[in-house]
Each structure stands twice: as structure tokens, then as C-alpha cells.
Design a protein around this motif. Structure first.
Motif, PDB file in Angstrom:
ATOM      1  N   ILE A  49       0.837  -1.191   0.000  1.00 44.47           N
ATOM      2  CA  ILE A  49       0.000   0.000   0.000  1.00 44.47           C
ATOM      3  C   ILE A  49       0.875   1.244   0.000  1.00 44.47           C
ATOM      4  N   LEU A  50       0.525   2.197  -0.842  1.00 45.98           N
ATOM      5  CA  LEU A  50       1.205   3.491  -0.882  1.00 45.98           C
ATOM      6  C   LEU A  50       0.173   4.564  -0.535  1.00 45.98           C
ATOM      7  N   PRO A  51       0.183   5.059   0.715  1.00 49.75           N
ATOM      8  CA  PRO A  51      -0.770   6.114   1.086  1.00 49.75           C
ATOM      9  C   PRO A  51      -0.508   7.391   0.286  1.00 49.75           C
ATOM     10  N   LEU A  52      -1.573   8.062  -0.085  1.00 54.31           N
ATOM     11  CA  LEU A  52      -1.483   9.322  -0.812  1.00 54.31           C
ATOM     12  C   LEU A  52      -2.018  10.443   0.071  1.00 54.31           C
ATOM     13  N   LEU A  99     -10.507  12.880   3.407  1.00 45.95           N
ATOM     14  CA  LEU A  99     -10.706  11.530   2.892  1.00 45.95           C
ATOM     15  C   LEU A  99      -9.347  10.864   2.695  1.00 45.95           C
ATOM     16  N   THR A 100      -9.115   9.749   3.386  1.00 46.17           N
ATOM     17  CA  THR A 100      -7.862   9.017   3.188  1.00 46.17           C
ATOM     18  C   THR A 100      -7.905   8.306   1.842  1.00 46.17           C
ATOM     19  N   ARG A 101      -6.751   8.134   1.235  1.00 42.49           N
ATOM     20  CA  ARG A 101      -6.696   7.465  -0.069  1.00 42.49           C
ATOM     21  C   ARG A 101      -5.331   6.819  -0.253  1.00 42.49           C
ATOM     22  N   ALA A 102      -5.267   5.856  -1.158  1.00 49.29           N
ATOM     23  CA  ALA A 102      -4.020   5.115  -1.373  1.00 49.29           C
ATOM     24  C   ALA A 102      -4.115   4.332  -2.675  1.00 49.29           C
ATOM     25  N   ILE A 103      -2.976   3.817  -3.110  1.00 50.70           N
ATOM     26  CA  ILE A 103      -2.936   2.848  -4.206  1.00 50.70           C
ATOM     27  C   ILE A 103      -2.419   1.541  -3.624  1.00 50.70           C
ATOM     28  N   LEU A 104      -3.084   0.437  -3.972  1.00 51.55           N
ATOM     29  CA  LEU A 104      -2.729  -0.877  -3.453  1.00 51.55           C
ATOM     30  C   LEU A 104      -2.458  -1.830  -4.610  1.00 51.55           C
ATOM     31  N   TRP A 105      -1.548  -2.780  -4.375  1.00 53.01           N
ATOM     32  CA  TRP A 105      -1.264  -3.813  -5.367  1.00 53.01           C
ATOM     33  C   TRP A 105      -0.721  -5.048  -4.666  1.00 53.01           C
ATOM     34  N   ARG A 106      -0.734  -6.165  -5.385  1.00 53.99           N
ATOM     35  CA  ARG A 106      -0.194  -7.412  -4.844  1.00 53.99           C
ATOM     36  C   ARG A 106       1.310  -7.475  -5.085  1.00 53.99           C
ATOM     37  N   LYS A 107       2.058  -7.848  -4.060  1.00 51.79           N
ATOM     38  CA  LYS A 107       3.511  -7.921  -4.188  1.00 51.79           C
ATOM     39  C   LYS A 107       3.933  -8.977  -5.205  1.00 51.79           C
TER      40      LYS A 107
END
Length: 301
Positions: A165-168, A274-282
Motif C-alpha cells: 500500500i502506498l498512502p497518498l 478523505l484518506t486514499r491510497a494505491i494498493l497492489w499485490r507484491k
């Protein structure tokens, strides 16, 4: 006939000789010695047990069987070349493809800008953009149907160690007011100052991130909203504000902020974000994701 003994290079050399009907010229084109070409043609004829050329000291000619074989081999070679090109195109397509899910909050301003920057960096980028709510997008990611997801809010339950997860930067919430509203000149407003207002609620969804935060804010301040209209589209909500139907709270686009008939004022509450992030599978990180992450991290906008 033993097909396993056939060498694709022999077929290419057969075609060269079939075109030139001259061993020296064919060998020169192929960049090999003439005796080697002669031996390989003999080996090919032996492997398929068919005489392909009539040879004399003065000329070389295709036999009737050789002409038929030439026509079929040309199709085989063309098919092989087409297959190689198709495989390369497929590999390139997979490398350039990114299946990216996103919530509505990103579509307002950020995502169009990021898409432009990604395509400027990688003109062949194939972006499959998939809208949805955070729970829906999370399921797409878990099931391998999305390479990465842009979510707002960040899921409250951790997805697991296999996810990155990369929080924005959080998005501030604001209130959209008619241009003639008494609060339009304020830089920020408190929730308590909106107690007597009529509200437009939307986009309408029990899973909408902004609505959950807004409901929590008003509950914390003991203010009950008088909702006069519910909408499914944030732009319609702003248009209704311009018509004087009520006011609405959310994260608004640059276009909305530049309107003459609507004034956007930020909420003066620490929790109004509003919290936000980009998520991906390792374990599944396509090459194009690295490009997207670089753009998003360096161009938060």
C-alpha cells in the motif's frame, strides 16, 4: 520420413536456392559456403525422401515435387514469421498493460492527469480503467482481476502481508455554496455554521467514502442535516447548488472551483479529510505499474 530430422534453417536455405536456382548466388545471399549449402539440400531431400532439384553442371531446376514443396514451405515460413510477430506483440501488450481500479474521488481531477502523464512517459501504455467502490475494487485485486487499485478511503481492515500500500495525500472536504451565499467570502467554515442549511446529498451510496465521513462529522458536532435532495452524480449536485436548491459537501473538481455561480469553501475541521491510497499485490507487479507508481508518487497534484 522423419520430421524430427527437419531443420528450419534447411527450409530457409531451400527457399533461397529455389528462388535463385544457382548455388553460388543462394550461398552468397545466405552468407554460407557453397559446399555447405549443397550438403544441406541433400540432407533435406534425404530427410523427406523427395528429389527437389534437377542438377547438372550447367543448371539447377526445381522438380515438379520441388515446386509444390516450395509453395507449401513458403506458407509455413510465413506462418512462422506471423507467429513470432504475434508472440512479440502479445508480450509487448502484457508489458504495457495495466488494469487499474479507481473510486470516484480520483476521477474528479487526479486520474485524468495521471493517465496523461503515464501515456507521455509510455505512449504504448494500455490502461484498463475500472471504476468502483473500495470494497468492490478490493475484491477485484484479491481475485487477480486488477493489477492495482486507487481507493478512497483506505480499507479499514488490513488486506494482508501479500499486498503493498502506498498512502497518498488525503483529500480535504469542502462545501459548495451558491454564489450569493453569506458564507461565500470565508476561507473556511465550521460544521456548526451549517446547522440551518438545506443539503444536497450525494453521490448516493451506503459505501460512498465522502458520505460516511460527512455523516460522522455532523454526528460528532451534534448537527442533523436537512437533506432536501439526493443525487447519484456529484456534478448534478453542484448544478443544484448553483440553482439555489441547497448546499453540498464533498471533494470538488477544479472545474467546479472555477465556476462563477458556485463558491467552494473548505471545511474547518481536522477530520474533514478523505484518506486514499494505491494498493497492489507484491507477487503480481506488471512493468507498467512501476511507471504508474512513479507518476502518482511524483505528481500527487
Amino acid at each position: 520420413m522423419n520430421l524430427h530430422s527437419l531443420n528450419f534453417a534447411y527450409l530457409m536455405r531451400f527457399l533461397a536456392l529455389a528462388e535463385h536456382l544457382h548455388f553460388s548466388k543462394a550461398a552468397e545471399e545466405l552468407g554460407i559456403a557453397q559446399p555447405l549449402l549443397s550438403e544441406q539440400i541433400k540432407a533435406l531431400e534425404y530427410a523427406i525422401d523427395v528429389k527437389l532439384f534437377d542438377r547438372t553442371s550447367r543448371r539447377v531446376e526445381l522438380t515438379t515435387a520441388g515446386k509444390m514443396f516450395r509453395d507449401r514451405v513458403q506458407l509455413v515460413v510465413q506462418g512462422m514469421q506471423d507467429s513470432v510477430e504475434a508472440a512479440k506483440a502479445t508480450e509487448l501488450g502484457e508489458q504495457n498493460r495495466l488494469r487499474l481500479g479507481y473510486t470516484d474521488e480520483f476521477a474528479i481531477d487526479y486520474l485524468p492527469y495521471w493517465v496523461r502523464r503515464i501515456k507521455e512517459s509510455q505512449p504504448t501504455a494500455d490502461l484498463d480503467l475500472m471504476p468502483g467502490m473500495t470494497p468492490q475494487l478490493t475484491e477485484l485485486l484479491k481475485n487477480g482481476l486488477a493489477d492495482a487499485i486507487l481507493v478512497c478511503p483506505i480499507p479499514e481492515e488490513p488486506l494482508g502481508k501479500e499486498y503493498q500500500i502506498l498512502p497518498l495525500e488525503p483529500l480535504p472536504l469542502s462545501v459548495a455554496l451558491p454564489a450569493s451565499h453569506p458564507l461565500k467570502k470565508r476561507k473556511k467554515v465550521k460544521i456548526s455554521t451549517l446547522a440551518d442549511e438545506h443539503f444536497i446529498e450525494g453521490p448516493l451510496s451506503p459505501q460512498a467514502a465522502s458520505e460516511r465521513v460527512i455523516n460522522r462529522l455532523f454526528s460528532q458536532h451534534g448537527v442533523e442535516r436537512d437533506i432536501v435532495q439526493r443525487v447519484h452524480d456529484s456534478e448534478l449536485g453542484v448544478n443544484l447548488v448553483a440553482e439555489g436548491v441547497g448546499i453540498t459537501i464533498g471533494h470538488f473538481s477544479s472545474r467546479a472551483k472555477n465556476r462563477d455561480d458556485v463558491t467552494i469553501v473548505e471545511l474547518d475541521e481536522p477530520e474533514a479529510k478523505l484518506t486514499r491510497a494505491i494498493l497492489w499485490r507484491k507477487s503480481a507487479r506488471p512493468p507498467m505499474l512501476d511507471t504508474a507508481l512513479d507518476v502518482i508518487a511524483s505528481n500527487g497534484r
